[in-house]
Design a protein around this motif. Structure first.
Motif, short mmCIF file in Angstrom:
data_model
loop_
_atom_site.label_atom_id
_atom_site.label_comp_id
_atom_site.label_asym_id
_atom_site.label_seq_id
_atom_site.Cartn_x
_atom_site.Cartn_y
_atom_site.Cartn_z
N LYS A 16 0.83 -1.20 0.00
CA LYS A 16 0.00 0.00 0.00
C LYS A 16 0.87 1.26 0.00
CE LYS A 16 -4.14 -1.65 2.36
NZ LYS A 16 -4.95 -1.51 3.59
N ARG A 17 1.93 1.23 0.78
CA ARG A 17 2.84 2.39 0.85
C ARG A 17 3.50 2.63 -0.51
NH1 ARG A 17 7.74 3.22 5.25
NH2 ARG A 17 7.82 5.48 5.07
N ILE A 18 3.95 1.57 -1.13
CA ILE A 18 4.59 1.67 -2.45
C ILE A 18 3.60 2.25 -3.46
CG2 ILE A 18 5.46 0.31 -4.39
CD1 ILE A 18 6.80 -1.51 -2.24
N LEU A 19 2.38 1.74 -3.48
CA LEU A 19 1.37 2.23 -4.41
C LEU A 19 0.98 3.67 -4.10
CD1 LEU A 19 -0.82 -0.97 -4.74
CD2 LEU A 19 0.87 -0.11 -6.36
N PHE A 20 0.91 4.02 -2.84
CA PHE A 20 0.59 5.40 -2.43
C PHE A 20 1.65 6.37 -2.97
CE2 PHE A 20 0.92 8.98 0.55
CZ PHE A 20 -0.38 9.47 0.50
N TYR A 21 2.91 6.05 -2.77
CA TYR A 21 3.99 6.92 -3.25
C TYR A 21 4.05 6.95 -4.77
CZ TYR A 21 6.30 8.00 1.20
OH TYR A 21 6.62 8.51 2.44
N THR A 22 3.73 5.84 -5.41
CA THR A 22 3.81 5.78 -6.86
C THR A 22 2.69 6.56 -7.53
OG1 THR A 22 4.80 3.57 -6.76
CG2 THR A 22 3.86 4.24 -8.86
N TYR A 23 1.47 6.36 -7.10
CA TYR A 23 0.32 6.89 -7.82
C TYR A 23 -0.31 8.15 -7.24
CZ TYR A 23 0.83 2.60 -10.39
OH TYR A 23 1.35 1.60 -11.17
N ASN A 24 0.17 8.62 -6.11
CA ASN A 24 -0.37 9.85 -5.52
C ASN A 24 0.05 11.04 -6.37
OD1 ASN A 24 -0.89 12.17 -3.96
ND2 ASN A 24 -0.62 11.02 -2.06
N PRO A 25 -0.91 11.75 -6.97
CA PRO A 25 -0.55 12.87 -7.84
C PRO A 25 0.05 14.06 -7.10
CG PRO A 25 -2.92 12.80 -7.53
CD PRO A 25 -2.36 11.56 -6.88
N TYR A 26 -0.10 14.11 -5.78
CA TYR A 26 0.43 15.21 -4.99
C TYR A 26 1.87 14.98 -4.55
CZ TYR A 26 -4.47 16.48 -4.95
OH TYR A 26 -5.76 16.81 -5.34
N ILE A 27 2.38 13.80 -4.76
CA ILE A 27 3.77 13.51 -4.41
C ILE A 27 4.62 13.63 -5.68
CG2 ILE A 27 5.41 11.76 -3.62
CD1 ILE A 27 3.22 10.63 -1.82
N LYS A 28 5.52 14.58 -5.65
CA LYS A 28 6.45 14.81 -6.77
C LYS A 28 7.87 14.67 -6.22
CE LYS A 28 3.18 16.54 -9.53
NZ LYS A 28 2.46 15.69 -10.36
N PHE A 29 8.71 13.97 -6.98
CA PHE A 29 10.07 13.74 -6.52
C PHE A 29 11.09 14.65 -7.19
CE2 PHE A 29 7.86 9.67 -5.88
CZ PHE A 29 7.99 9.58 -4.50
N GLY A 30 10.74 15.27 -8.30
CA GLY A 30 11.64 16.22 -8.95
C GLY A 30 12.83 15.58 -9.63
N ILE A 31 12.65 14.35 -10.11
CA ILE A 31 13.73 13.65 -10.82
C ILE A 31 13.14 13.04 -12.09
CG2 ILE A 31 15.47 11.83 -10.73
CD1 ILE A 31 15.16 11.75 -7.74
N ALA A 32 13.88 13.19 -13.16
CA ALA A 32 13.50 12.52 -14.41
C ALA A 32 14.52 11.40 -14.64
CB ALA A 32 13.52 13.51 -15.57
N LEU A 33 14.04 10.17 -14.66
CA LEU A 33 14.93 9.02 -14.87
C LEU A 33 14.69 8.42 -16.24
CD1 LEU A 33 14.52 7.15 -11.45
CD2 LEU A 33 16.44 8.55 -12.19
N SER A 34 15.76 8.24 -16.98
CA SER A 34 15.66 7.56 -18.28
C SER A 34 15.86 6.06 -18.05
CB SER A 34 16.72 8.09 -19.24
OG SER A 34 18.01 7.71 -18.79
#
Length: 148
Positions: free
Chosen positions: A43-61
């Motif tokens: 649940k925690r992993i899915l929350f961090y992944t799909y929550n639109p209000y959580i932004k990490f500020g990294i673009a990974l290729s």
């Protein structure tokens, strides 16, 4: 003589769930697969992944992810390690540059096992499980992911 078993890693279990859910052809089957594997960590992993209000500020290729997986440590830290979540929480509130955050992430991923690297990169990229969206997660656990 007894055989020594490879210790079961949390990230291997989570990876198995991710793969099982991604293999499902219908949303109903994806929902069922998620319900069968309920855990606080998932649940925690899915929350961090799909929550639109959580932004990490990294673009990974894909190349970035590949380098991090190659540089990871077999038998290293797992996805449930507090350092993983502390770094993600730091990224949420940090105003550091993407390059600086990539360096911090690379330093952490050198200490993680390869599957945990794959999972953390999926969280940051907001693309962990194909064919799963906020609505899919919220059908399994209503209200887990806030919506606009």
């Amino acid at each position: 003589m007894t055989e020594s078993k490879k210790p079961e890693l949390v990230s291997d279990n989570i990876d198995g769930i991710i793969r099982k859910v991604a293999r499902q052809r219908t949303m109903t089957n994806r929902i069922t697969a998620l319900k069968e594997n309920e855990s606080v960590l998932l649940k925690r992993i899915l929350f961090y992944t799909y929550n639109p209000y959580i932004k990490f500020g990294i673009a990974l290729s894909k190349a970035d992810v590949g380098k991090m997986v190659q540089g990871s440590t077999a038998g290293g830290l797992d996805i449930d390690d507090p350092d993983v979540w502390a770094l993600l929480d730091d990224f949420k509130s940090s105003t550091a540059s993407s390059a600086s955050k990539k360096d911090q992430l690379a330093n952490l991923t050198r200490r993680l096992n390869p599957v945990a690297v794959y999972i953390i990169c999926g969280i940051i990229s907001k693309d962990l499980i194909s064919k799963v969206s906020v609505s899919t997660v919220n059908k399994v656990w209503p209200g887990l992911i806030p919506t606009f």
